[in-house]
Design a protein around this motif. Structure first.
Motif, short mmCIF file in Angstrom:
data_model
loop_
_atom_site.label_atom_id
_atom_site.label_comp_id
_atom_site.label_asym_id
_atom_site.label_seq_id
_atom_site.Cartn_x
_atom_site.Cartn_y
_atom_site.Cartn_z
N TYR A 143 0.93 -1.08 0.19
CA TYR A 143 -0.55 0.13 -0.18
C TYR A 143 0.54 1.66 0.12
N ASP A 144 2.19 1.44 -0.66
CA ASP A 144 2.98 2.13 -0.69
C ASP A 144 2.58 2.70 -1.90
N TYR A 145 1.78 3.38 -2.33
CA TYR A 145 1.30 3.92 -3.80
C TYR A 145 1.97 5.33 -4.10
N GLY A 146 2.42 5.78 -3.51
CA GLY A 146 3.36 6.75 -3.50
C GLY A 146 4.50 6.35 -3.97
N THR A 147 5.36 5.55 -4.11
CA THR A 147 6.62 5.28 -4.42
C THR A 147 6.13 3.94 -5.75
N ALA A 148 5.25 3.56 -5.69
CA ALA A 148 4.72 3.19 -6.55
C ALA A 148 4.65 3.44 -8.08
#
Length: 276
Positions: free
Chosen positions: A245-250
Motif C-alpha cells: 500500500y505504498d502507492y506513492g513509491t509505486a
C-alpha cells in the motif's frame, strides 16, 4: 477481343445506371462472416467467464481513487527506484543486443533467398515459430527454474522469445530484396555469404532498425512486468510497493517507466529517419 469489348460496354452501362460493379464481391463476404464470428466468440467467452458487469461498473470509482493515490508521488525511495530502473534498462539492452545477433544469424538461415535451401529455411522458420508461440513469461519462468531468480533468468527468457521474433522479422526483411539485385551479384561470382553482407544486409538496415526499436520497447515493457515474478528490475519494486500500500513509491516508479518508454520510442524514430 469482341467479348472483351462487350464486357467493357456492359460495365460502362452499369456505371451509367448508378450501379458500381465490385470485382471482389467474394472477398467482401468474408468481412461479415469474420465480424459475426468475433461476436459469437465474445458472447461465448463472456458466458464462460461469468463476468458481472454491474459489479465492475460499481467499482469504477475505486479505480479513480487508486490512480489518485498513485499520483501522490513519494520520493523517499528514489535510490531504490533508480537502481531497479537501471537494472531493467540493463536487462532490456542485453537481451535485445544478444537477440539481434542471434536473429541476424538465424534470419539469414530462415530467408529463402540467401542460401536458397527452401527445406532447411522452412525448418528454421517452423522451429522459431514454435519458440515464438510460447509467451515470454513462460520462458522466463522456465529459465528461473534452471538459473534461479534474478536478472540472468530475465535476460535468458527474453532472449528466447526475442530471437524468435527477430528471426521471422529479419528473414522477411531479407526476402524483400529484389531478386534481380541478388542475381546480378551472383553472376559476378560473389559467394552467398558475400551477397548477404554486401547487398541483403545493407538494403535491410532501415527495416532492421525499425524492428529493433519496436522490440526494444516491448522488451522494456515486459521487463517491468517480469520483475513482478522475480526476474529483477523495477517491476519488483512496483509489485512490492502496491502490495504494501505504498502507492506513492509505486506511482513515481510507474511514471518513470512511462517516461523512459516514451523517450525510447522517440529516439528510435529519429534514428530511423536518419537512416532513411
Amino acid at each position: 477481343m469482341s467479348e472483351h469489348v462487350m464486357s467493357q460496354e456492359r460495365q460502362l452501362r452499369r456505371t451509367r445506371s448508378g450501379k458500381l460493379k465490385i470485382d471482389c464481391a467474394e472477398k467482401d463476404r468474408t468481412i461479415p462472416v469474420f465480424m459475426g464470428s468475433v461476436v459469437v466468440l465474445a458472447i461465448i467467452s463472456e458466458q464462460f467467464l461469468h463476468i458481472n458487469w454491474m459489479r465492475l461498473a460499481s467499482r469504477i470509482p475505486d479505480v479513480g481513487d487508486i490512480f489518485w493515490k498513485l499520483l501522490h508521488f513519494e520520493f523517499a525511495n528514489m535510490d531504490l527506484i533508480g537502481t531497479a530502473l537501471l537494472e531493467t534498462v540493463s536487462i532490456t539492452v542485453l537481451s535485445t543486443l544478444y537477440s539481434i545477433l542471434l536473429g541476424l544469424f538465424f534470419g539469414m538461415l530462415a530467408a529463402e533467398n540467401v542460401f536458397r535451401h527452401k527445406r532447411f529455411s522452412r525448418f528454421v522458420q517452423s522451429f522459431f515459430t514454435f519458440l515464438r508461440a510460447v509467451p515470454t513469461p513462460i520462458w522466463v519462468l522456465l529459465m528461473m527454474v534452471c538459473l534461479g531468480m534474478g536478472p540472468a533468468a530475465g535476460i535468458a527468457g527474453l532472449c528466447v522469445h526475442t530471437t524468435a521474433f527477430f528471426t521471422k522479422s529479419f528473414a522477411q526483411s531479407f526476402e524483400s530484396i529484389p531478386e534481380e539485385t541478388l542475381e546480378a551479384l551472383e553472376a559476378t561470382g560473389v559467394a552467398r555469404l558475400g551477397v548477404f553482407m554486401n547487398a541483403v544486409l545493407p538494403s535491410s538496415l532501415a527495416q532492421i532498425v525499425a524492428w529493433t526499436g519496436m522490440r526494444f520497447e516491448i522488451n522494456f515493457s515486459e521487463c517491468a512486468i517480469l520483475g513482478m515474478v522475480g526476474a529483477g528490475g523495477v517491476g519488483f519494486v512496483i509489485s512490492n510497493s502496491i502490495q504494501g500500500y505504498d502507492y506513492g513509491t509505486a506511482g513515481i516508479a510507474i511514471f518513470l517507466v512511462f517516461l523512459l518508454a516514451y523517450c525510447i520510442e522517440r529516439i528510435f524514430v529519429k534514428v530511423k529517419k536518419q537512416i532513411n
